[in-house]
Design a protein around this motif. Structure first.
Motif, PDB file in Angstrom:
ATOM      1  N   ARG A  89      47.679  48.369  41.123  1.00 44.51           N
ATOM      2  CA  ARG A  89      47.144  47.065  41.049  1.00 44.51           C
ATOM      3  C   ARG A  89      46.745  46.501  39.522  1.00 44.51           C
ATOM      4  O   ARG A  89      46.346  47.582  38.832  1.00 44.51           O
ATOM      5  N   ASN A  90      47.157  45.669  39.014  1.00 38.91           N
ATOM      6  CA  ASN A  90      46.880  44.997  37.740  1.00 38.91           C
ATOM      7  C   ASN A  90      45.438  45.135  37.781  1.00 38.91           C
ATOM      8  O   ASN A  90      44.528  44.587  38.502  1.00 38.91           O
ATOM      9  N   LYS A  91      44.771  45.501  36.228  1.00 39.72           N
ATOM     10  CA  LYS A  91      43.497  45.450  36.172  1.00 39.72           C
ATOM     11  C   LYS A  91      42.975  44.097  35.878  1.00 39.72           C
ATOM     12  O   LYS A  91      43.806  43.287  35.084  1.00 39.72           O
ATOM     13  N   ILE A  92      41.795  43.695  35.949  1.00 44.10           N
ATOM     14  CA  ILE A  92      41.195  42.397  35.567  1.00 44.10           C
ATOM     15  C   ILE A  92      40.703  42.600  34.298  1.00 44.10           C
ATOM     16  O   ILE A  92      39.764  43.152  34.145  1.00 44.10           O
ATOM     17  N   ARG A  93      41.100  41.703  33.316  1.00 48.07           N
ATOM     18  CA  ARG A  93      40.816  41.998  31.969  1.00 48.07           C
ATOM     19  C   ARG A  93      40.350  40.617  31.405  1.00 48.07           C
ATOM     20  O   ARG A  93      39.680  40.735  30.351  1.00 48.07           O
ATOM     21  N   TYR A  94      40.845  39.503  31.955  1.00 43.78           N
ATOM     22  CA  TYR A  94      40.467  38.333  31.077  1.00 43.78           C
ATOM     23  C   TYR A  94      39.731  37.335  31.873  1.00 43.78           C
ATOM     24  O   TYR A  94      39.534  37.375  32.919  1.00 43.78           O
ATOM     25  N   LYS A  95      39.119  36.235  31.001  1.00 39.21           N
ATOM     26  CA  LYS A  95      38.131  35.362  31.431  1.00 39.21           C
ATOM     27  C   LYS A  95      38.798  34.513  32.777  1.00 39.21           C
ATOM     28  O   LYS A  95      37.885  34.371  33.592  1.00 39.21           O
ATOM     29  N   GLU A  96      40.080  34.194  32.489  1.00 38.69           N
ATOM     30  CA  GLU A  96      40.445  33.380  33.470  1.00 38.69           C
ATOM     31  C   GLU A  96      40.483  34.141  34.930  1.00 38.69           C
ATOM     32  O   GLU A  96      40.302  33.520  36.018  1.00 38.69           O
ATOM     33  N   GLU A  97      40.958  35.293  34.881  1.00 39.96           N
ATOM     34  CA  GLU A  97      40.965  36.211  36.056  1.00 39.96           C
ATOM     35  C   GLU A  97      39.582  36.398  36.532  1.00 39.96           C
ATOM     36  O   GLU A  97      39.331  36.386  37.879  1.00 39.96           O
ATOM     37  N   PHE A  98      38.492  36.650  35.978  1.00 38.73           N
ATOM     38  CA  PHE A  98      37.333  36.741  36.461  1.00 38.73           C
ATOM     39  C   PHE A  98      36.645  35.381  37.191  1.00 38.73           C
ATOM     40  O   PHE A  98      36.000  35.373  37.948  1.00 38.73           O
ATOM     41  N   PHE A  99      37.199  34.354  36.335  1.00 36.98           N
ATOM     42  CA  PHE A  99      36.675  32.929  36.694  1.00 36.98           C
ATOM     43  C   PHE A  99      37.245  32.840  38.347  1.00 36.98           C
ATOM     44  O   PHE A  99      36.642  31.973  38.874  1.00 36.98           O
ATOM     45  N   ARG A 100      38.369  33.209  38.584  1.00 41.94           N
ATOM     46  CA  ARG A 100      38.946  33.036  39.732  1.00 41.94           C
ATOM     47  C   ARG A 100      38.316  33.761  40.877  1.00 41.94           C
ATOM     48  O   ARG A 100      38.458  33.315  41.960  1.00 41.94           O
ATOM     49  N   LEU A 101      37.492  34.691  40.543  1.00 43.95           N
ATOM     50  CA  LEU A 101      36.881  35.387  41.535  1.00 43.95           C
ATOM     51  C   LEU A 101      35.536  34.865  41.994  1.00 43.95           C
ATOM     52  O   LEU A 101      34.916  35.281  43.031  1.00 43.95           O
ATOM     53  N   TYR A 102      35.160  33.742  41.529  1.00 44.86           N
ATOM     54  CA  TYR A 102      33.773  32.968  41.772  1.00 44.86           C
ATOM     55  C   TYR A 102      34.297  32.155  43.343  1.00 44.86           C
ATOM     56  O   TYR A 102      35.297  31.867  43.530  1.00 44.86           O
ATOM     57  N   ASN A 103      33.262  32.419  44.209  1.00 43.70           N
ATOM     58  CA  ASN A 103      33.334  31.888  45.374  1.00 43.70           C
ATOM     59  C   ASN A 103      32.076  31.296  45.668  1.00 43.70           C
ATOM     60  O   ASN A 103      31.073  31.382  45.302  1.00 43.70           O
ATOM     61  N   GLN A 104      32.284  30.080  46.537  1.00 46.04           N
ATOM     62  CA  GLN A 104      31.369  29.341  47.044  1.00 46.04           C
ATOM     63  C   GLN A 104      31.095  29.186  48.453  1.00 46.04           C
ATOM     64  O   GLN A 104      32.066  28.883  49.259  1.00 46.04           O
ATOM     65  N   TRP A 105      29.844  29.669  48.999  1.00 48.08           N
ATOM     66  CA  TRP A 105      29.810  29.791  50.379  1.00 48.08           C
ATOM     67  C   TRP A 105      29.059  28.718  50.824  1.00 48.08           C
ATOM     68  O   TRP A 105      28.076  27.974  50.351  1.00 48.08           O
ATOM     69  N   ILE A 129      25.373  35.375  45.986  1.00 47.54           N
ATOM     70  CA  ILE A 129      24.855  34.737  44.580  1.00 47.54           C
ATOM     71  C   ILE A 129      25.026  35.693  43.686  1.00 47.54           C
ATOM     72  O   ILE A 129      25.559  35.691  42.481  1.00 47.54           O
ATOM     73  N   SER A 130      24.510  37.075  43.807  1.00 42.73           N
ATOM     74  CA  SER A 130      24.675  38.281  42.762  1.00 42.73           C
ATOM     75  C   SER A 130      25.984  38.410  42.592  1.00 42.73           C
ATOM     76  O   SER A 130      26.462  38.751  41.566  1.00 42.73           O
ATOM     77  N   ARG A 131      26.770  38.420  43.550  1.00 44.43           N
ATOM     78  CA  ARG A 131      28.573  38.771  43.150  1.00 44.43           C
ATOM     79  C   ARG A 131      28.772  37.426  42.393  1.00 44.43           C
ATOM     80  O   ARG A 131      29.750  37.905  41.321  1.00 44.43           O
ATOM     81  N   ASN A 132      28.541  36.397  42.524  1.00 43.54           N
ATOM     82  CA  ASN A 132      28.997  35.515  41.653  1.00 43.54           C
ATOM     83  C   ASN A 132      28.449  35.546  40.174  1.00 43.54           C
ATOM     84  O   ASN A 132      29.244  35.356  39.231  1.00 43.54           O
TER      85      ASN A 132
END
Length: 180
Positions: free
Chosen positions: A4-20, A28-31
């Motif tokens: 799997r590709n490693k997550i390295r950039y701002k946009e990739e981490f930004f996409r991991l944000y979730n709202q429940w 919340i701590s995950r976000n």
């Protein structure tokens, strides 16, 4: 099997944000974890930006808008996290939890002050993004946030001040009812 590709950039981490719908401390701590990683890692290549970028000025505005949005979300998540530790109402039958409430208020105050730090940074990034006139990126929600910050319609200082006032009011109520 390919790795799997490693997550390295701002946009990739930004996409991991979730709202429940119903947030808890874990979500919340995950976000916060992923947003703080997005805050410190570098931007991806302009070709892989969240919107099409055609020149350097657009790219500078995009970077400042994205950083403004990340710091705004961090401020909101820290407010949510602190609120989880804050007891809203003090009742006469809560005396046995006095120590827990006071400790929770200390924790909540710490997170609210962390939110204020990110709010100040969001204001700085908003003013930098606004300095690039003539370009409106197709990130409507971020452009709307920028406008709301400029017009003082969005102001987390008021929210944080209100929460800190309520914490101090509840501390005084505890002191008045049950002493130090």
């Amino acid at each position: 099997k390919p790795l799997r590709n490693k997550i390295r950039y701002k946009e990739e981490f930004f996409r991991l944000y979730n709202q429940w719908l119903y947030s808890d401390l874990d979500s919340i701590s995950r976000n916060i974890y992923f947003l703080e990683l997005a805050y410190v890692v570098p931007f991806d290549h302009p070709i892989k930006a969240l919107v099409p970028i055609t020149n350097e000025t657009q790219y500078e505005r995009y970077k400042n808008l994205l950083m403004m949005h990340i710091t705004l979300m961090l401020a909101q998540e820290y407010i949510n996290y602190g609120y989880m530790y804050m007891k809203e109402n003090i009742y006469f039958f809560n005396e046995e939890f006095k120590k827990d409430y006071l400790e929770g208020y200390e924790i909540a105050e710490f997170y609210f002050n962390s939110a204020r730090k990110y709010w100040k940074e969001a204001i700085d990034f908003a003013s930098k993004a606004d300095s690039y006139k003539g370009y409106r990126l197709p990130l409507e929600f971020m452009e709307d946030e920028l406008y709301r910050i400029k017009t003082y319609d969005l102001n987390y200082d008021k929210v944080i001040d209100n929460l800190l006032f309520r914490i101090n009011r509840n501390r005084e109520e505890i002191k008045k009812r049950w002493g130090e």
